[in-house]
Each structure stands twice: as structure tokens, then as C-alpha cells.
Scaffold this motif. Sequence first.
Motif, PDB file in Angstrom:
ATOM      1  N   LEU A   1       9.165   1.944   7.356  1.00 47.71           N
ATOM      2  CA  LEU A   1       8.341   1.206   6.392  1.00 47.71           C
ATOM      3  C   LEU A   1       8.886  -0.211   6.187  1.00 47.71           C
ATOM      4  CD1 LEU A   1       8.028   4.043   3.734  1.00 47.71           C
ATOM      5  CD2 LEU A   1       6.220   3.254   5.267  1.00 47.71           C
ATOM      6  N   PRO A   2       7.987  -1.192   5.997  1.00 52.97           N
ATOM      7  CA  PRO A   2       8.453  -2.568   5.830  1.00 52.97           C
ATOM      8  C   PRO A   2       8.874  -2.966   4.413  1.00 52.97           C
ATOM      9  CG  PRO A   2       6.066  -2.526   6.088  1.00 52.97           C
ATOM     10  CD  PRO A   2       6.546  -1.113   6.260  1.00 52.97           C
ATOM     11  N   TYR A   3       8.558  -2.128   3.397  1.00 49.16           N
ATOM     12  CA  TYR A   3       8.864  -2.526   2.013  1.00 49.16           C
ATOM     13  C   TYR A   3       9.338  -1.349   1.169  1.00 49.16           C
ATOM     14  CZ  TYR A   3       6.021  -6.415   3.554  1.00 49.16           C
ATOM     15  OH  TYR A   3       5.512  -7.456   4.286  1.00 49.16           O
ATOM     16  N   MET A   4      10.176  -1.683   0.182  1.00 51.21           N
ATOM     17  CA  MET A   4      10.573  -0.730  -0.847  1.00 51.21           C
ATOM     18  C   MET A   4      10.187  -1.329  -2.198  1.00 51.21           C
ATOM     19  SD  MET A   4      14.340   0.658   0.398  1.00 51.21           S
ATOM     20  CE  MET A   4      15.176  -0.898   0.108  1.00 51.21           C
ATOM     21  N   LEU A   5       9.675  -0.489  -3.089  1.00 55.45           N
ATOM     22  CA  LEU A   5       9.265  -0.907  -4.430  1.00 55.45           C
ATOM     23  C   LEU A   5      10.084  -0.130  -5.446  1.00 55.45           C
ATOM     24  CD1 LEU A   5       6.999  -2.523  -6.048  1.00 55.45           C
ATOM     25  CD2 LEU A   5       5.813  -0.329  -6.151  1.00 55.45           C
ATOM     26  N   THR A   6      10.474  -0.785  -6.512  1.00 55.41           N
ATOM     27  CA  THR A   6      11.191  -0.089  -7.578  1.00 55.41           C
ATOM     28  C   THR A   6      10.782  -0.657  -8.926  1.00 55.41           C
ATOM     29  OG1 THR A   6      13.364   0.767  -8.256  1.00 55.41           O
ATOM     30  CG2 THR A   6      13.244  -1.584  -7.713  1.00 55.41           C
ATOM     31  N   PHE A   7      11.175   0.035  -9.973  1.00 60.63           N
ATOM     32  CA  PHE A   7      10.951  -0.455 -11.330  1.00 60.63           C
ATOM     33  C   PHE A   7      12.253  -0.346 -12.099  1.00 60.63           C
ATOM     34  CE2 PHE A   7       9.971   4.017 -11.243  1.00 60.63           C
ATOM     35  CZ  PHE A   7      10.442   4.537 -12.427  1.00 60.63           C
ATOM     36  N   ILE A   8      12.470  -1.321 -12.966  1.00 60.64           N
ATOM     37  CA  ILE A   8      13.689  -1.372 -13.776  1.00 60.64           C
ATOM     38  C   ILE A   8      13.293  -1.640 -15.214  1.00 60.64           C
ATOM     39  CG2 ILE A   8      15.852  -2.606 -14.197  1.00 60.64           C
ATOM     40  CD1 ILE A   8      15.868  -3.280 -11.193  1.00 60.64           C
ATOM     41  N   ALA A   9      13.808  -0.833 -16.118  1.00 61.33           N
ATOM     42  CA  ALA A   9      13.506  -0.999 -17.534  1.00 61.33           C
ATOM     43  C   ALA A   9      13.944  -2.390 -17.996  1.00 61.33           C
ATOM     44  CB  ALA A   9      14.207   0.072 -18.359  1.00 61.33           C
ATOM     45  N   GLU A  10      13.095  -3.007 -18.817  1.00 62.20           N
ATOM     46  CA  GLU A  10      13.360  -4.365 -19.289  1.00 62.20           C
ATOM     47  C   GLU A  10      14.724  -4.472 -19.967  1.00 62.20           C
ATOM     48  OE1 GLU A  10      11.059  -7.810 -21.798  1.00 62.20           O
ATOM     49  OE2 GLU A  10      10.816  -5.748 -22.461  1.00 62.20           O
ATOM     50  N   GLU A  11      15.119  -3.441 -20.706  1.00 64.50           N
ATOM     51  CA  GLU A  11      16.392  -3.514 -21.424  1.00 64.50           C
ATOM     52  C   GLU A  11      17.611  -3.266 -20.535  1.00 64.50           C
ATOM     53  OE1 GLU A  11      14.992   0.790 -21.947  1.00 64.50           O
ATOM     54  OE2 GLU A  11      14.021  -1.151 -22.072  1.00 64.50           O
ATOM     55  N   ASN A  12      17.386  -2.930 -19.270  1.00 63.90           N
ATOM     56  CA  ASN A  12      18.497  -2.645 -18.364  1.00 63.90           C
ATOM     57  C   ASN A  12      18.887  -3.928 -17.615  1.00 63.90           C
ATOM     58  OD1 ASN A  12      20.365  -1.576 -16.634  1.00 63.90           O
ATOM     59  ND2 ASN A  12      19.103   0.154 -16.000  1.00 63.90           N
TER      60      ASN A  12
ATOM     61  N   THR B   1       0.842  -1.192   0.000  1.00 65.55           N
ATOM     62  CA  THR B   1       0.000   0.000   0.000  1.00 65.55           C
ATOM     63  C   THR B   1       0.878   1.243   0.000  1.00 65.55           C
ATOM     64  OG1 THR B   1      -0.098   0.290   2.414  1.00 65.55           O
ATOM     65  CG2 THR B   1      -1.722  -1.230   1.416  1.00 65.55           C
ATOM     66  N   GLU B   2       0.255   2.365  -0.218  1.00 65.40           N
ATOM     67  CA  GLU B   2       0.978   3.643  -0.167  1.00 65.40           C
ATOM     68  C   GLU B   2       1.559   3.887   1.224  1.00 65.40           C
ATOM     69  OE1 GLU B   2       0.084   8.374  -1.077  1.00 65.40           O
ATOM     70  OE2 GLU B   2      -1.325   6.854  -1.769  1.00 65.40           O
ATOM     71  N   LYS B   3       0.963   3.281   2.228  1.00 61.75           N
ATOM     72  CA  LYS B   3       1.388   3.517   3.610  1.00 61.75           C
ATOM     73  C   LYS B   3       2.418   2.512   4.128  1.00 61.75           C
ATOM     74  CE  LYS B   3      -2.710   6.012   4.975  1.00 61.75           C
ATOM     75  NZ  LYS B   3      -2.260   7.236   4.443  1.00 61.75           N
ATOM     76  N   ASN B   4       2.620   1.376   3.427  1.00 59.58           N
ATOM     77  CA  ASN B   4       3.591   0.406   3.948  1.00 59.58           C
ATOM     78  C   ASN B   4       4.810   0.205   3.041  1.00 59.58           C
ATOM     79  OD1 ASN B   4       2.775  -1.348   1.898  1.00 59.58           O
ATOM     80  ND2 ASN B   4       1.995  -2.929   3.280  1.00 59.58           N
ATOM     81  N   CYS B   5       4.904   0.980   1.965  1.00 60.19           N
ATOM     82  CA  CYS B   5       6.091   0.876   1.112  1.00 60.19           C
ATOM     83  C   CYS B   5       6.469   2.253   0.582  1.00 60.19           C
ATOM     84  CB  CYS B   5       5.873  -0.112  -0.029  1.00 60.19           C
ATOM     85  SG  CYS B   5       4.747   0.416  -1.327  1.00 60.19           S
ATOM     86  N   CYS B   6       7.664   2.324   0.058  1.00 66.39           N
ATOM     87  CA  CYS B   6       8.136   3.566  -0.561  1.00 66.39           C
ATOM     88  C   CYS B   6       8.767   3.239  -1.903  1.00 66.39           C
ATOM     89  CB  CYS B   6       9.141   4.274   0.345  1.00 66.39           C
ATOM     90  SG  CYS B   6      10.730   3.421   0.525  1.00 66.39           S
ATOM     91  N   GLN B   7       9.059   4.267  -2.645  1.00 65.46           N
ATOM     92  CA  GLN B   7       9.759   4.138  -3.924  1.00 65.46           C
ATOM     93  C   GLN B   7      11.254   4.091  -3.637  1.00 65.46           C
ATOM     94  OE1 GLN B   7       9.601   3.658  -7.151  1.00 65.46           O
ATOM     95  NE2 GLN B   7      11.687   4.293  -7.529  1.00 65.46           N
TER      96      GLN B   7
END
Length: 185
Positions: A136-147, A99-105
Motif C-alpha cells: 500500500l502507498p499510504y498509512m493513515l492514523t489519528f491522534i487525540a488533540e490532547e496527546n 481510499t480503502e484500497k490504497n491506505c491502511c490504518q
Amino acid sequence: MKIRLATVQDVATLARLESTQLQDELVVEQRNNSLSGQSFSKVDLTCLVTQHWVVVAELDGDIIGYVIAGRWSFFKQWPIYRNLLNRLPRIDYEKAKLTEKNCCQYGPIWIASEHRGQGIFEALVLFVRKAVAKELPYMLTFIAEENAGSFAAHTRKGGMQVVDFISFDERDYYLLVLATSDSFF
């Protein structure tokens, strides 16, 4: 080498690194400015340093790497992050409902090319993970497919788990999550 939280005195250096390393994730053939990345301004970086988490790797007084993590309240001003927030309820993560409240970017992370492969990535991820774990208990990220290099580093060295795959603005991304506390492993 010293790993530490960034200070306001680091902002000018971080802004310069952000602007000069913006296309660092791209292979040489892609570095023609046709793919744009995000670069934080000095105002953005000051906010991140004072209200979120910025961790630097410093060698002989020079910043040779950094990683950023921030709450959604900061990141949701940009469309890709709003897209991620909207996806959170649909992400199938075995440990918890994100959720917005339990993870960060989490991210970006950058390490000077001449210092890669020396354990700095792992040290930065561990430090930011421990800092974020206090709130916070979690971190979320995104990685480009080509990276592929970043994907390998985050999944092998950073211990992140793929939880989704998205397309945004004509690029494809893996979504990855990392529990911040050892009790989640």
C-alpha cells in the motif's frame, strides 16, 4: 536492539502490553479510566500478526516497543475506524485521493517510557513503513488533540502530514497520513 516483524509467539506479550499500557497516552490527571482506549485481544493480535503488520522493538529478549498497521477490513469493525473510512473521500491530501484500497490504518505505537528518546520511535515507523510499502502507498492514523507528545513525534520524527481534524465520541483528533514509499517525497 532489534526491530523485527512480530510472530505468533509474541502475541501473549503484546496482549499484556496492550492491556497494561492502554492509558499510556494520557497525562496523569486523565488516567482515571474515564477515557477509554482500545485494547486488542489475543485473537485480534494474532490476526494482526499473521495477516497485517505488527513490528516490535526487542532488547535483550524483551519487547520494549511495538507498532501496528492493518488493512481496513480488520479495523472497520470498530465505529471510529468506520468514521475514518467514511471521511476518506473528503480528505484533501495533495499527493493522492485516499481510499480503502490504497491506505491502511497505522497505530497504535507504544514504547516503554524508559526507552523513549533513543530513536526507537523512528526505527519502528521506518520498519513498518517499508513493510506496508510492499502492498500500500499510504498509512493513515489519528491522534487525540490532547496527546501533544504523540503529535510531535509523528509530525517531526515520523514525517506524517496533518490532513484533517475530526471529533468523535466527545474527543478531538488530528488525522495524519504518511506515504510509504520514498518516491512520494
